[in-house]
Design a protein around this motif. Sequence first.
Motif, PDB file in Angstrom:
ATOM      1  N   GLY A 111      -6.059  -4.395 -14.345  1.00  0.00           N
ATOM      2  CA  GLY A 111      -6.448  -4.136 -12.974  1.00  0.00           C
ATOM      3  C   GLY A 111      -5.411  -3.406 -12.136  1.00  0.00           C
ATOM      4  N   GLU A 112      -4.364  -2.890 -12.742  1.00  0.00           N
ATOM      5  CA  GLU A 112      -3.328  -2.207 -11.973  1.00  0.00           C
ATOM      6  C   GLU A 112      -3.805  -0.832 -11.524  1.00  0.00           C
ATOM      7  N   ARG A 113      -3.289  -0.376 -10.398  1.00  0.00           N
ATOM      8  CA  ARG A 113      -3.691   0.919  -9.838  1.00  0.00           C
ATOM      9  C   ARG A 113      -3.297   2.082 -10.751  1.00  0.00           C
ATOM     10  N   PHE A 114      -2.131   1.996 -11.395  1.00  0.00           N
ATOM     11  CA  PHE A 114      -1.625   3.109 -12.191  1.00  0.00           C
ATOM     12  C   PHE A 114      -1.638   2.788 -13.684  1.00  0.00           C
ATOM     13  N   LEU A 115      -1.979   3.795 -14.468  1.00  0.00           N
ATOM     14  CA  LEU A 115      -1.912   3.725 -15.924  1.00  0.00           C
ATOM     15  C   LEU A 115      -0.591   4.354 -16.343  1.00  0.00           C
ATOM     16  N   LEU A 116       0.194   3.650 -17.129  1.00  0.00           N
ATOM     17  CA  LEU A 116       1.477   4.154 -17.606  1.00  0.00           C
ATOM     18  C   LEU A 116       1.265   4.845 -18.939  1.00  0.00           C
ATOM     19  N   LEU A 144       7.569   7.460   3.037  1.00  0.00           N
ATOM     20  CA  LEU A 144       6.750   6.326   2.624  1.00  0.00           C
ATOM     21  C   LEU A 144       5.407   6.900   2.205  1.00  0.00           C
ATOM     22  N   ILE A 145       5.071   6.752   0.925  1.00  0.00           N
ATOM     23  CA  ILE A 145       3.915   7.413   0.326  1.00  0.00           C
ATOM     24  C   ILE A 145       2.778   6.411   0.134  1.00  0.00           C
ATOM     25  N   ALA A 146       1.565   6.808   0.547  1.00  0.00           N
ATOM     26  CA  ALA A 146       0.378   5.961   0.351  1.00  0.00           C
ATOM     27  C   ALA A 146      -0.023   6.003  -1.119  1.00  0.00           C
ATOM     28  N   LYS A 147      -0.001   4.865  -1.784  1.00  0.00           N
ATOM     29  CA  LYS A 147      -0.304   4.795  -3.210  1.00  0.00           C
ATOM     30  C   LYS A 147      -1.691   5.330  -3.552  1.00  0.00           C
ATOM     31  N   GLU A 148      -2.672   5.042  -2.704  1.00  0.00           N
ATOM     32  CA  GLU A 148      -4.043   5.435  -3.037  1.00  0.00           C
ATOM     33  C   GLU A 148      -4.236   6.946  -3.019  1.00  0.00           C
ATOM     34  N   ARG A 149      -3.321   7.697  -2.417  1.00  0.00           N
ATOM     35  CA  ARG A 149      -3.436   9.157  -2.351  1.00  0.00           C
ATOM     36  C   ARG A 149      -2.635   9.860  -3.452  1.00  0.00           C
ATOM     37  N   VAL A 150      -1.846   9.115  -4.204  1.00  0.00           N
ATOM     38  CA  VAL A 150      -1.016   9.690  -5.264  1.00  0.00           C
ATOM     39  C   VAL A 150      -1.834   9.801  -6.540  1.00  0.00           C
ATOM     40  N   ARG A 151      -1.975  11.015  -7.055  1.00  0.00           N
ATOM     41  CA  ARG A 151      -2.746  11.224  -8.281  1.00  0.00           C
ATOM     42  C   ARG A 151      -1.900  10.928  -9.512  1.00  0.00           C
ATOM     43  N   GLU A 152      -0.655  11.414  -9.514  1.00  0.00           N
ATOM     44  CA  GLU A 152       0.221  11.198 -10.670  1.00  0.00           C
ATOM     45  C   GLU A 152       1.674  11.291 -10.240  1.00  0.00           C
ATOM     46  N   LYS A 160       0.810  -1.214   0.000  1.00  0.00           N
ATOM     47  CA  LYS A 160       0.000   0.000   0.000  1.00  0.00           C
ATOM     48  C   LYS A 160       0.846   1.268   0.000  1.00  0.00           C
ATOM     49  N   PHE A 161       2.163   1.139   0.237  1.00  0.00           N
ATOM     50  CA  PHE A 161       3.055   2.283   0.276  1.00  0.00           C
ATOM     51  C   PHE A 161       4.248   2.040  -0.633  1.00  0.00           C
ATOM     52  N   PHE A 162       4.855   3.131  -1.088  1.00  0.00           N
ATOM     53  CA  PHE A 162       6.113   3.008  -1.808  1.00  0.00           C
ATOM     54  C   PHE A 162       7.082   4.044  -1.256  1.00  0.00           C
ATOM     55  N   PRO A 163       8.388   3.737  -1.321  1.00  0.00           N
ATOM     56  CA  PRO A 163       9.378   4.676  -0.800  1.00  0.00           C
ATOM     57  C   PRO A 163       9.685   5.768  -1.817  1.00  0.00           C
ATOM     58  N   MET A 164       9.943   6.969  -1.312  1.00  0.00           N
ATOM     59  CA  MET A 164      10.373   8.071  -2.173  1.00  0.00           C
ATOM     60  C   MET A 164      11.538   8.765  -1.485  1.00  0.00           C
ATOM     61  N   LEU A 165      12.630   8.887  -2.201  1.00  0.00           N
ATOM     62  CA  LEU A 165      13.835   9.527  -1.696  1.00  0.00           C
ATOM     63  C   LEU A 165      13.950  10.903  -2.334  1.00  0.00           C
ATOM     64  N   THR A 166      14.033  11.950  -1.525  1.00  0.00           N
ATOM     65  CA  THR A 166      14.142  13.313  -2.057  1.00  0.00           C
ATOM     66  C   THR A 166      15.581  13.584  -2.477  1.00  0.00           C
TER      67      THR A 166
END
Length: 103
Positions: A76-81, A15-23, A2-8
């Motif tokens: 059925g994937e959450r993100f469209l590439l 740790l970012i919640a995938k369901e809240r990421v628009r793009e 449900k989360f993915f890591p993001m390094l600035t």
Amino acid sequence: PKFFPMLTTDGELFLIAKERVREVESRDPLPTDEWQIGAPATVEVLLTGGAVHSGNIYLESLSGRTRVIDFLNRVGERFLLLYTPSGTVLLNRSFIERVRPLD
């Protein structure tokens, strides 16, 4: 997951919640042909909030059909590439209001 890591660029880890990421946009060079499986279809995607993206999706044909609507309804994937002239964009399907085929 449900989360993915993001390094600035400063080295901070979030740790970012995938369901809240628009793009998510990547300005990396376009992937090579072996990453682009299927027939290309040029589309325009409107997201909630008004953001518009245009580019190519690659329609994998499992049933012999390669229509955009079949691809969008089947995958059925959450993100469209989406492959754009400036890089690639991952679009969260739950934020997509409409897709317009441009071919």
